[in-house]
Enzyme design. Structure first.
Site, mmCIF file in Angstrom:
data_model
loop_
_atom_site.group_PDB
_atom_site.id
_atom_site.type_symbol
_atom_site.label_atom_id
_atom_site.label_comp_id
_atom_site.label_asym_id
_atom_site.label_seq_id
_atom_site.Cartn_x
_atom_site.Cartn_y
_atom_site.Cartn_z
ATOM 1 C CG ASP A 80 -2.200 0.772 1.037
ATOM 2 O OD1 ASP A 80 -2.083 1.992 0.832
ATOM 3 O OD2 ASP A 80 -3.302 0.212 1.115
ATOM 4 C CE1 TYR A 83 8.371 11.021 4.792
ATOM 5 C CE2 TYR A 83 9.371 9.627 6.463
ATOM 6 C CZ TYR A 83 9.329 10.821 5.762
ATOM 7 O OH TYR A 83 10.244 11.797 6.035
ATOM 8 N N GLY A 152 8.214 -4.140 0.741
ATOM 9 C CA GLY A 152 7.443 -4.156 -0.493
ATOM 10 C C GLY A 152 8.363 -4.547 -1.638
ATOM 11 C CB ALA A 165 11.726 1.452 4.349
ATOM 12 C CB CYS A 181 1.655 -0.788 5.309
ATOM 13 S SG CYS A 181 3.423 -0.543 5.059
#
Length: 363
Positions: A80, A83, A152, A165, A181
């Protein structure tokens, strides 16, 4: 098979330039021209939307994001909304999973395990929550459970791109711009918050690289940059908005448009190289302003890994330049907005924007 994991510590990479680098490296890996590589880097503030992103999970308008200096990008990774920003360790493994690792779930578990072992190095117990992606601190039943790393990935022809991340020391309030997410039930945290001290992302990057090699069972090889370069944004005052010198390279040198760029030669400082290249490429001398902007990107099909130091210079209205015909086919003084639309690399545009903000142009 005789495999190894090459790691590149890149520092700051503009998100758009990072996407281009991933695509070039993935193509090179697919064609057997590049090794399995882990890119470790940091992005300036950016919100990314994966293939499953829901628009309402970005909580600010495009105008509000722009006012805060936050970019927004759609990507081909799974998941989804995420940041990225300073203080976050971003890892992009560009791996060929053929012939013995062709299992998407196994690959995602390997990334999770890499992060879990990295956090364990700092005494932090982290794990998985099956119903939610990423790496978590706390159990699903714990209202205080928080995500410390997002994952992701994209896999094509069993070549991997995108990755993870890990929040090391980001500004966690920036996550208030999104529903991370798409998960509303729990929040996010960082390694520094969990440790109660400031943790250096560069230090964590070294640990993460070693843990990924360990999980994959491959030896680790660290490589530096192939080139160190400079960029000089040359501007002149004009009515309306300042003008930017945009150079077009000869077809033999790629035919694309850029500002003044060049290699840092042996024994030169970045500032010395910038002064030399400005004179050689334009026939002009001008006081240089160190923009305190260093970024990395990939160039060419190999690709070459380049770290670039940016400078700005301002010349009087009406100033013209002299070109080196062996390097550049044409030069134009373009209004700032037009120049930004023409330059092909995000890092070059950032150098121009920072030069345009210099006080000398506002006098």
């Amino acid at each position: 098979m005789d495999r190894k994991l090459v790691v590149r510590h890149l520092g700051r990479v503009e998100y758009e330039d990072g996407l281009q680098l991933m695509q070039k490296l993935a193509k090179a890996r697919d064609e057997g021209r590049a090794p399995d590589t882990l890119l470790l880097l940091e992005h300036p503030p950016v919100i990314t939307k994966g293939r499953g992103a829901k628009p309402h999970n970005v909580l600010l308008t495009d105008e509000e994001l722009k006012a805060r200096g936050v970019d927004l990008h759609e990507t081909d990774r799974g998941g989804d909304v995420t940041y990225h920003g300073p203080g976050q360790l971003v890892g992009y493994p560009i791996l060929d999973l053929k012939p013995d690792r062709q299992d998407v779930r196994r690959y995602v578990r390997d990334i999770e395990e890499t992060i879990i072992r990295t956090l364990a190095h700092y005494g932090v117990e982290a794990g998985r929550i099956p119903k939610w992606t990423g790496v978590w601190v706390g159990e699903e039943s714990d209202p205080a459970a928080a995500k410390v790393a997002a994952i992701g990935v994209h896999i094509k022809r069993w070549i991997t791109t995108h990755g993870f991340a890990l929040n090391v020391i980001p500004d966690l309030t920036h996550f208030d711009m999104i529903v991370p997410c798409g998960i509303t039930e729990r929040g996010v945290t960082s390694l520094s918050r969990l440790q109660g001290r400031l943790v250096d992302p560069d230090e964590v990057a070294k640990v993460a690289a070693a843990r990924m090699a360990e999980v994959l069972g491959w030896p680790l090889e660290e490589r530096g940059f192939d080139l160190e370069t400079i960029a000089v944004a040359l501007l002149r005052p004009a009515a309306g908005e300042p003008e930017v010198l945009v150079l077009r390279r000869t077809e033999a040198r790629g035919g694309f448009e850029q500002i003044v760029t060049g290699r840092i030669e042996a024994g030169e400082t970045p500032a010395e190289a910038a002064a030399r290249e400005l004179t050689e490429e334009t026939g002009r001398n001008a006081p240089l302003h160190d923009l305190r902007y260093v970024h990395a990107f990939g160039f060419g099909d190999e690709p070459l890994f380049i770290r670039e130091h940016a400078f700005g210079a301002v010349v009087p209205p009406g100033t013209e330049v002299r070109l080196d015909p062996g390097e550049h086919a044409a030069a134009e003084w373009l209004p700032l907005s037009a120049a930004l639309a023409r330059l092909p690399f995000a890092g070059l545009r950032k150098a121009v924007e920072r030069t345009a903000a210099l006080p000398v142009l506002r006098r």
